[in-house]
Design a protein around this motif. Sequence first.
Motif, short mmCIF file in Angstrom:
data_model
loop_
_atom_site.label_atom_id
_atom_site.label_comp_id
_atom_site.label_asym_id
_atom_site.label_seq_id
_atom_site.Cartn_x
_atom_site.Cartn_y
_atom_site.Cartn_z
N LYS A 1 0.85 -1.16 -0.03
CA LYS A 1 -0.09 0.05 -0.06
C LYS A 1 0.79 1.21 -0.09
O LYS A 1 0.66 2.26 -0.57
CB LYS A 1 -0.88 -0.13 1.08
CG LYS A 1 -2.12 0.68 0.97
CD LYS A 1 -3.12 0.57 2.36
CE LYS A 1 -4.35 -0.14 2.14
NZ LYS A 1 -5.19 -0.13 3.33
N VAL A 2 1.91 1.10 0.75
CA VAL A 2 2.72 2.35 0.96
C VAL A 2 3.95 2.59 0.05
O VAL A 2 4.42 3.75 -0.34
CB VAL A 2 3.08 2.43 2.43
CG1 VAL A 2 4.34 3.29 2.67
CG2 VAL A 2 2.18 2.79 3.44
N LEU A 3 4.22 1.63 -0.60
CA LEU A 3 5.42 1.66 -1.54
C LEU A 3 5.00 1.40 -3.13
O LEU A 3 6.05 1.68 -3.73
CB LEU A 3 6.64 0.51 -1.23
CG LEU A 3 7.21 0.81 0.25
CD1 LEU A 3 8.17 -0.44 0.44
CD2 LEU A 3 8.09 2.07 -0.05
N VAL A 4 3.99 0.94 -3.24
CA VAL A 4 3.59 0.40 -4.89
C VAL A 4 2.55 1.12 -5.31
O VAL A 4 1.51 1.29 -4.98
CB VAL A 4 3.30 -1.08 -4.60
CG1 VAL A 4 3.08 -1.61 -6.24
CG2 VAL A 4 4.44 -2.16 -4.15
#
Lengths: 397, 397
Positions: free
Chosen positions: A117-120
Amino acid sequence: MKIDNPNPIQWQFSERAAQLQSSFIREILKITQRPDIISFAGGLPSPATFPVERMKAAYDKVLSEAGKVALQYGPTDGYAPLREWIANSLSTEGSTILPEQILMTSGSQQALDLLGKVLVDEGSRVLVETPSYLGALQAFSVYRPEFKSVDTDEHGLVPSSIDAVAKGARMLYSLPNFQNPTGRSLSLERRRELVETCARLAIPLIEDDPYGSLSYRGEPMPKMVAMNPDGVIYMGSFSKVLTPGIRLGYVCAPLPLVRRLELAKQAADLHTAQLTQMVVHEVVKDGFLDEHIPTIRKLYSDQCQCMLDAMKEHFPTSVSWTEPEGGMFIWVTLPQQIDAMKLLEQSLAAKVAFVPGAPFYANDPASNTLRLSFVTVPPERIREGIAILGKLIAGML
Amino acid sequence: MKIDNPNPIQWQFSERAAQLQSSFIREILKITQRPDIISFAGGLPSPATFPVERMKAAYDKVLSEAGKVALQYGPTDGYAPLREWIANSLSTEGSTILPEQILMTSGSQQALDLLGKVLVDEGSRVLVETPSYLGALQAFSVYRPEFKSVDTDEHGLVPSSIDAVAKGARMLYSLPNFQNPTGRSLSLERRRELVETCARLAIPLIEDDPYGSLSYRGEPMPKMVAMNPDGVIYMGSFSKVLTPGIRLGYVCAPLPLVRRLELAKQAADLHTAQLTQMVVHEVVKDGFLDEHIPTIRKLYSDQCQCMLDAMKEHFPTSVSWTEPEGGMFIWVTLPQQIDAMKLLEQSLAAKVAFVPGAPFYANDPASNTLRLSFVTVPPERIREGIAILGKLIAGML
């Protein structure tokens, strides 16, 4: 009460929802829970290892002494004493992990979801091993990355193959210890090379480590997070050393990332059950795992050896397999012409189950591979099941 | 052990991670946990209502009788007997809810996240009340929708205002009972009109109902899901009627949607703790809530009345507020020229806390509103805190 003639809803799902597929493993598990089936398909730890009495005493103690706190909403980052305990257990002489770097999660599967969720972003490059853990591929898939597979050989991930696929990668996901599905572990040398390569390329390296303490022999290998705490994201779990059904894991990340993960977790489920965290802290704080984990190692090691011996006896010589030194899985490579899916059809008819290897590949699945788990099957049933598989494979040659 | 001179990571977060903000409420809560502060800011249930002994006995029983099952991995959709119990409790004479329609979640916050994940693409229109529940706005925001606010008046959401914003809406999110933050409830007539409007427009209607059974007087209102089971998604929670810290909620949805939500949950955290679900089933299966919930209603009703009386006594006549008939919150509207954020600064200095209303608006925040919770503050402190607030408001006029 009901309204008249409502228009039927034409469900319009999000584009990402179209990526959602049920885990092939969980589908097989539904079939194979019948007691007449010898199942090597599971990824479940052996319930024989669950410290039920110890857990019961801890629930009783926590609810008696701090019931109102344990049953109230809690902080998103987690129960502070448990986060401290984890930070201490991850710290080494040369490298201190702060409690602030630890985010408690609802099983380590949630950490995978939060990292995605946070990196992609859609189309972001994500590097994975060949093959890799199916649950991670599933979790990241929701965010629609471009998976690039990093080469592996019989010693696991090959760090020198990273450069070729590194461009723009948001992370590299690795399981260095007794990998799921292959059972392979990285040597100390490869670990250093992997950490150095990712550091040189400034790619965040995820070290997913549910099985690390289940080594059958010798001391556990050093953690990669200790080699570069600012570039490695470590994921741990209580599922394989205590019990999986309570859903408790954690992620240890550099501060800028862990604060983002915490915000994502707040939106996703506010926090992980306070009671669960207090109970686990109560169970582990005085060194219980030091006496408990060796009993798990012994059980799994014996059953692993039993399966390896049976494979040597019953499998055709054209079949090869890994010889894990810990963890829960053996990886089998059949002769090129045998499709493990076809073998599964036959073996299910003969009441033996396993998981075909193809779903574990992000790209270019090898259809002649399969995963065997030995941890929940008693020795005589292991021998029986392997003999049946051996006969079926021989028949397909 | 550490590698030499690693390149520092330049963290590149996903675009959706940029949407992540800490809940303003959770930030205020950090300040207001000091015991010298009279806090009306919390959204926490009163721990006085937690049935600690009952829970303790249930943990003991479940772990004694089925410990190995309770501590093992479980199915993603949830513990079957609890899903059956919930389906029964939601079924009415005219409308049967199937256990297959129930998905257990890690608190109902997780249901919000899963709904956003499965129904919302970037730019998808999502309809919300004015104001709406902050946690829902947060959960949906991650998926980057276009929020459209539906009008509300003193009786809550105005169904006739939906048509104007309906175009392409993926869902309408509503809290019909003792809404957070306003404490308002929809009349039976408005419920029917809301359900009919959404059915006519074929917009999925979300009925989030954590507070429904906390009515101070009379019978709970009929659920909207009973009026159109194929078009309404019902969300329930054990947080407000049992305990929030165990993180157990559920969503009841039409079958095509609930299967998608289940797949999303599988990727997000595999399943919700089996032990928790078995314990809650043990606690609720024989009608415990029927005797327990009235004790919560009595406590909250008395404290609500105490706050309303104190407001009448101490607040300037130019201030208005809702008079809830259930739930946990009162919504206050100050004279136009008073900014609740400025009032908060002064009231924190005077050791009284509340939550300003602005963050609850998806669009066009009303800065002269605020939310008060009375459930965790004893009567004498309620009177003391309201007197202080009244004096501060008068001073700002």
